[in-house]
Design an enzyme around this catalytic site. Sequence first.
Site, PDB file in Angstrom:
ATOM      1  N   ASP A  32     -13.848 -65.921  30.630  1.00 30.27           N
ATOM      2  CA  ASP A  32     -14.262 -67.191  30.455  1.00 30.27           C
ATOM      3  C   ASP A  32     -13.382 -67.711  31.871  1.00 30.27           C
ATOM      4  O   ASP A  32     -12.075 -67.240  31.929  1.00 30.27           O
ATOM      5  CB  ASP A  32     -13.334 -67.713  29.244  1.00 30.27           C
ATOM      6  CG  ASP A  32     -14.212 -67.489  27.941  1.00 30.27           C
ATOM      7  OD1 ASP A  32     -15.478 -67.251  27.899  1.00 30.27           O
ATOM      8  OD2 ASP A  32     -13.669 -67.594  26.906  1.00 30.27           O
ATOM      9  N   ASP A 313     -15.174 -68.547  15.806  1.00 37.71           N
ATOM     10  CA  ASP A 313     -14.671 -67.082  16.447  1.00 37.71           C
ATOM     11  C   ASP A 313     -13.107 -67.277  15.651  1.00 37.71           C
ATOM     12  O   ASP A 313     -12.767 -66.083  15.157  1.00 37.71           O
ATOM     13  CB  ASP A 313     -14.313 -66.930  17.647  1.00 37.71           C
ATOM     14  CG  ASP A 313     -15.964 -67.014  18.470  1.00 37.71           C
ATOM     15  OD1 ASP A 313     -16.823 -66.825  17.785  1.00 37.71           O
ATOM     16  OD2 ASP A 313     -15.891 -67.175  19.667  1.00 37.71           O
TER      17      ASP A 313
END
Length: 358
Positions: A32, A313
Site C-alpha cells: 500500500d 479485513d
Amino acid sequence: METNVLQIDDPTLEPKLIHPNSLFGMGNPLLDIIAVVDKDFLDTYSLKPNDQILAEDQHKALFEEMVKKFKVEYHAGGATQNSIKIAQWMIQEPHNIGTFFGCIGKDKFGDILKEKAKATHIDAHYYEQDEEPTGTCAACITGDNRSLVANLAAANCYKKDKHLDLEENWKLVEKAKVYYIAGFFLTVSLESILKVAKHASENNKLFCMNLSAPFICQFFKDNLMQVMPYVDVLFGNETEATAFAKEQNFKTEDIKEIAKKAQALPKVNTKRQRIVVLTQGKDETVCQSDTVETFPVLKIDPKDIVDTNGAGDAFVGGFLSELVMDKPMDQCVKAAHYAANVIIRRAGCTFPEKPDFK
C-alpha cells in the site's frame, strides 16, 4: 455427532497456549502506497476522488510518479495479509502467530513490502519471481476522499509447485490450526487453496474463507463452489451475500435466510458444523451455526469515521485472533467488531501500537 465449529469444553478454562505459525493465510500481497495528492494528479490519471479501480496501462506510471512527487507512507497490504496482520496486532505476543504466503517481485517495492510485513510481526514467506513487479495499491488522498488504484501484478503469479509444495513451506502449513483465505485468491491459484483446504478438513482443523466481492460470487462461482465443501467459517458482507444468494438460486435477499442456506451447503468434514458470519456495515452482524444469532456493532459517531475500506479485513482479523485461541463465538465477534471500529477511525488498514480490547 456434529459439534459447533468453535469448540470449547469449558469457558472457564484458560485458553490453550498459542504458538507461532498457529494461523495461516494465503493471498494477494500488495504494497500500500498512501499519499495526499492534488487534483492535477487525479486528473492526469483520470481518477475519481472516491473510487476503487484496478490499474490499466494508463496507470502503470502512477505508482513511481506518486513516490517521486509526494510524501508517501508504505504499508503491507492486500486483503488476507491485512487480516493476518490485524490478528497478530490483537494477540500481540508471541510474534509470528500468523504465517502468510503470496507472490511478489524481485524489486524495490518487494523489498519494502518484506520490511513492512516483518515490522507487523507476521511470518511472511513470499514466492519471489522476476516476471512481474510487486503488486501495489495506491491510495490517493484528497481532502476526505481516497481514490484506490490496485495493480495486482506479481500477486497474480503465485505457483503451487514453486512455493506451497516445497517441503519447508508445507511444514509451516502443517503447523497451523486455523486457515484463512480471502475469495480474491480464487482468481489466482485454486489448486493451492484446495490443497490447504483438504489438509485442514482431513486433520479436523479450521478452514475459513471470505466471499470478498460480488464479482467473485458471480464470475468465479465454479472455483468458489469447489472450495465451499471444505469451508468451516464463511465470511461476507451483505452485498456479497446477496450476490452469492442470487448465483446459488437461494430465492431470498434476507440476510438471515442466506446465512442459513449457505450453512446448509454440502460439507466434507461433518465433525464440525459450518458457521456463516455476515456483516452489514453499521447494522447487526448475523452468525449462523446451530441457530441464527445477531450481534450489534459498536456505535460510532459518523464524524469519527475516516475510512471504511479496511473494515472487512479488520473484522476478520479480530475474529481470527480469538478463534485461534479457541474462544467462543460471541468473543470472536466482539473482537471482530472492536478491530473494525479501530480501523475505520484511521486512514488505510493501520492501527495504534497496542489494542485496548478486553
